[in-house]
Design a protein around this motif. Sequence first.
Motif, mmCIF file in Angstrom:
data_model
loop_
_atom_site.group_PDB
_atom_site.id
_atom_site.type_symbol
_atom_site.label_atom_id
_atom_site.label_comp_id
_atom_site.label_asym_id
_atom_site.label_seq_id
_atom_site.Cartn_x
_atom_site.Cartn_y
_atom_site.Cartn_z
ATOM 1 N N VAL B 90 25.040 -0.536 45.732
ATOM 2 C CA VAL B 90 26.223 -0.961 46.481
ATOM 3 C C VAL B 90 25.783 -1.621 47.792
ATOM 4 C CG1 VAL B 90 28.202 -0.102 47.784
ATOM 5 C CG2 VAL B 90 27.787 0.719 45.464
ATOM 6 N N LEU B 121 34.103 3.183 51.280
ATOM 7 C CA LEU B 121 33.137 3.581 50.249
ATOM 8 C C LEU B 121 31.887 4.198 50.876
ATOM 9 C CD1 LEU B 121 33.199 0.556 47.786
ATOM 10 C CD2 LEU B 121 34.157 2.811 47.413
ATOM 11 N N LEU B 124 29.115 6.038 48.989
ATOM 12 C CA LEU B 124 28.612 5.500 47.723
ATOM 13 C C LEU B 124 27.571 4.407 47.902
ATOM 14 C CD1 LEU B 124 32.048 5.254 45.873
ATOM 15 C CD2 LEU B 124 30.401 7.109 45.816
ATOM 16 N N LEU B 132 30.153 3.229 39.226
ATOM 17 C CA LEU B 132 31.414 3.200 39.982
ATOM 18 C C LEU B 132 32.599 3.002 39.054
ATOM 19 C CD1 LEU B 132 30.386 0.819 42.904
ATOM 20 C CD2 LEU B 132 30.309 3.301 42.873
ATOM 21 N N SER B 133 33.768 3.474 39.505
ATOM 22 C CA SER B 133 35.000 3.206 38.752
ATOM 23 C C SER B 133 35.439 1.772 39.033
ATOM 24 C CB SER B 133 36.086 4.164 39.220
ATOM 25 O OG SER B 133 36.493 3.812 40.525
ATOM 26 N N GLN B 136 36.553 1.188 42.551
ATOM 27 C CA GLN B 136 35.445 1.186 43.509
ATOM 28 C C GLN B 136 34.656 -0.123 43.424
ATOM 29 O OE1 GLN B 136 33.671 4.794 42.089
ATOM 30 N NE2 GLN B 136 34.599 6.051 43.686
ATOM 31 N N GLN B 137 34.470 -0.610 42.195
ATOM 32 C CA GLN B 137 33.759 -1.880 42.026
ATOM 33 C C GLN B 137 34.510 -3.000 42.731
ATOM 34 O OE1 GLN B 137 32.624 -2.886 38.042
ATOM 35 N NE2 GLN B 137 31.987 -0.811 37.571
ATOM 36 N N ARG B 139 36.365 -2.727 45.329
ATOM 37 C CA ARG B 139 36.167 -2.632 46.775
ATOM 38 C C ARG B 139 34.808 -3.169 47.185
ATOM 39 N NH1 ARG B 139 39.820 1.726 48.706
ATOM 40 N NH2 ARG B 139 41.136 2.089 46.892
ATOM 41 N N VAL B 140 33.794 -2.895 46.336
ATOM 42 C CA VAL B 140 32.461 -3.432 46.645
ATOM 43 C C VAL B 140 32.516 -4.956 46.638
ATOM 44 C CG1 VAL B 140 30.064 -3.577 45.908
ATOM 45 C CG2 VAL B 140 31.294 -1.423 45.685
#
Lengths: 294, 363
Positions: B90, B121, B124, B132-133, B136-137, B139-140
Motif C-alpha cells: 500500500v 488506511l 494497512l 485488501l477488500s 480499501q483498494q 481508497r488506496v
Amino acid sequence: MMSRNPRRMLARIGELQVLLVPPALWLLLFFLIPVAVILAFSFTKTNGQGGILLDFTMEHFKRALDPLYLKLLGRSAMYAGLSTLISAAMALPAACFIAFSPPKRQKLLLFLVFLPLWTNLLVRLFSFVVILSDGGLLNQALQTFSLTTEPLHLLNTPFAVILGFIYWNLPYMIPPIFVSLDRMNVSLIEASMDLGAGRMTTFRKIILPQAAPGIAAGLVLCFIPALGCFIIPDILGGPDTMMIGNLITSQFGQGRNWPFGSALSSLLMLLVMLAITLYLRFFNPATQSANGKR
Amino acid sequence: MLEIKDVSKKYGSAVAVNSVSLRIERGEFFCILGPSGCGKTTLLRMIAGFERPSSGRIRLEDTDITDIPPYQRDVNTVFQNYALFPHYSVFDNIAYGLRAKKCPAAEISDRVEQAIALVGLSDLATRMPAQLSGGQQQRVALARALINRPKLLLLDEPLSALDKKISEQMRYELADLQAKTGITFIYVTHNQAEAMTMAHRVVVMNNGCVEQCASPTELYQRPATRFAAEFVGSMNFFDGTIEPMGGDTDTFGILLEGQAHIRRRGQADGKPGRSVVFGIRPEQLRVSLLEPKEYENGLFGQITRHVFMGDATQLQIHLQNGKLIEVKVPNYLLAGDLVMALEANEQVWVIWSQGSGVVLYDV
C-alpha cells in the motif's frame, strides 16, 4: 463443494490419488530406476572392454574433477548461460508485443513462435550449416554486397553454437514470459504513466516485475537442456566447442566407458539440482506469482 | 480550467466521441454521465492522455495538453478496476508517483503518511493489494492519485465494483474529499444516482455527443432532450402541437396526441402549430377520482397495474386515447395495502399542475 465430513474428505483424496498411479509408475520405470542405475554405474570399475565390474571405486569422480573436464563443464555453463540470457533478452520484447496484441494477432504470433517445433531439430540445424558455412548463404550474401572480401569463418565456432542455442531456446522462452504478461492488467501500465513514470521507468518498475515469474521459468526451461545438450555443439561446433554433453555421449559411445560417463552424468545432475535449489531459494517464482495475480 | 474544444475520436468508421466541447471550472465536481458505449470513458482517456483525439484540442489552464503524454500531465486517474500495482505494498503504491518525480525520501514518507491518513488506511500501509477488500483498494487508488496534488483528478466509474451499501457511503466520502482538497474532479459514471448526489454539474452523453450539461437540479427539472429526460429519472412523453393564442397571456395551450387540450404556464417558444414533445415525470402526477380543477390539467384513464416499490407505488394507467403512462404515488397515501384504496381497473383522473412538466421543442 467438497464434503465437510473429514472421513469422507479423506476417502475423496484417496480416490483422487488413483489418478497419480500412471504417471508415478511411468516416472519410476523410466526415470527413477535409470537414474539409480546410472548413479550405481558411476561407482563401478570398467572391465576395459566396454563392460563393468561390480567393484566399488571413486576413481571416475576423481577423474571427472580433472581440470580438463572442469574446463569443459565451465564452457558448457558459459555457452548455456550466455545463450539463455541472450534468449531472455530477445524474448522479453517479443513476449510484450504478443501480449499487448489484439487476440487475433496474438494467436497468429504464438503459432509462429511454435512453428519451428514442427520440424525435427536435426533438420533445422543442418539448415544452419547451409547458412553459416564458408560458402554458405550468409557469406555469399555478404560477398555479393561487397561487405566482406574473404568468407567469414562462422561454422564450427562458439558463435555458431551459441546462435544455435538461442534459436533452440526461443520457443521455450517466449511462451512463459507471454503468459505472465498476458495475465497482467494493461491498466497497470496506464496507471504507471498516469502517475508520472516515463516509458523506461514503467518498464523497469511495472512490466519487468510482472514478467519475472515467466522469465524465471524460461531461464530454467532453457538453461538446463542447453547445459547437457550435445546435438548443437556436435553439428554447429568444432573441436574447440566440445561441451560436457559431447563428452558424456562419447563415453557411452566410442569411449566405451559407461562408468565414467555415468559419473559425469551424475555430477552434472548434481550441479543442476544445486543450481535449481539456490535459484528457488533466492528467486522463487511461486511467491512472485502469488503477488503477481490481478 | 479545463477546456475541451470540438474533440472527436474515431476508430476507423466508428465515432466514439463526436465533436464534444466542454468547459470545466476550477474546484468543480464534474460528472460525465451516460450509458455504456456513449463515449464517456473515451473522453476521459483523452483527458488523461491515454488516447489522442482524432480532432479538436484540450487545454488545461493555459497549456494545450492534447499532444502531451500522460506522464507529463498534471492529471491523475482513479481507474475502474483500481489498477493497483500487485507487487507493491500500500505504501509503495501510494509513493509511486512521488518516486517517479524523484521527491526526497523524507518528503515522500511524510506525504504518504498524510495521504494514507486522509483516506483512513493508517493501519494497512504494509499490506499488499491482494490482502485488501474492494473498498480499501478503492481508497488506496484514491490516495495514490491525490498524493500528487494534481490539477485534475479523473475517476472512471470508481464505485461500480463495490457493494451497494459501501458504494453509497463512498459517494459522500468522495464529495467530502473533493470539498476538502479543492481539487477539480471529473467523474465518469453510468449511474445517475451517483451523478445526482455528488456532482456540481453533470454532462449527459449519448452516442458520442453531448445531450445536456447542467446542474443536477436543472438536469432533472428541465431536461433539454428526450434522452436526458429518460436517462435521469423516468418521464412520460406525449406528442403535441402548440395551439393558437387564446385570450390568456399567462398560459398557452398544447394539443396532446391530437385529442386532449392542456394548458401550460409561461410563453410558448414557438409559433402555433409547431410540433413539440410534452414530458412529465411520474411523481409530478397525481391520481384522483374527482375531475381536475380549472387551473389543473387532467387526463382520464384506467389503472392497469400496481407496482409496490416500498417508498412509493407505481401505477400504470391506460389513458382513454390508448396511451400507457406511469404515475408514482407516495406510500404515505396507502390505505390498507392499496394506495388511496384504489382497486385495479379503477377509473381515475391523472392530474398535474400547469407549471409541471417540460416542453421539448427540438424533436
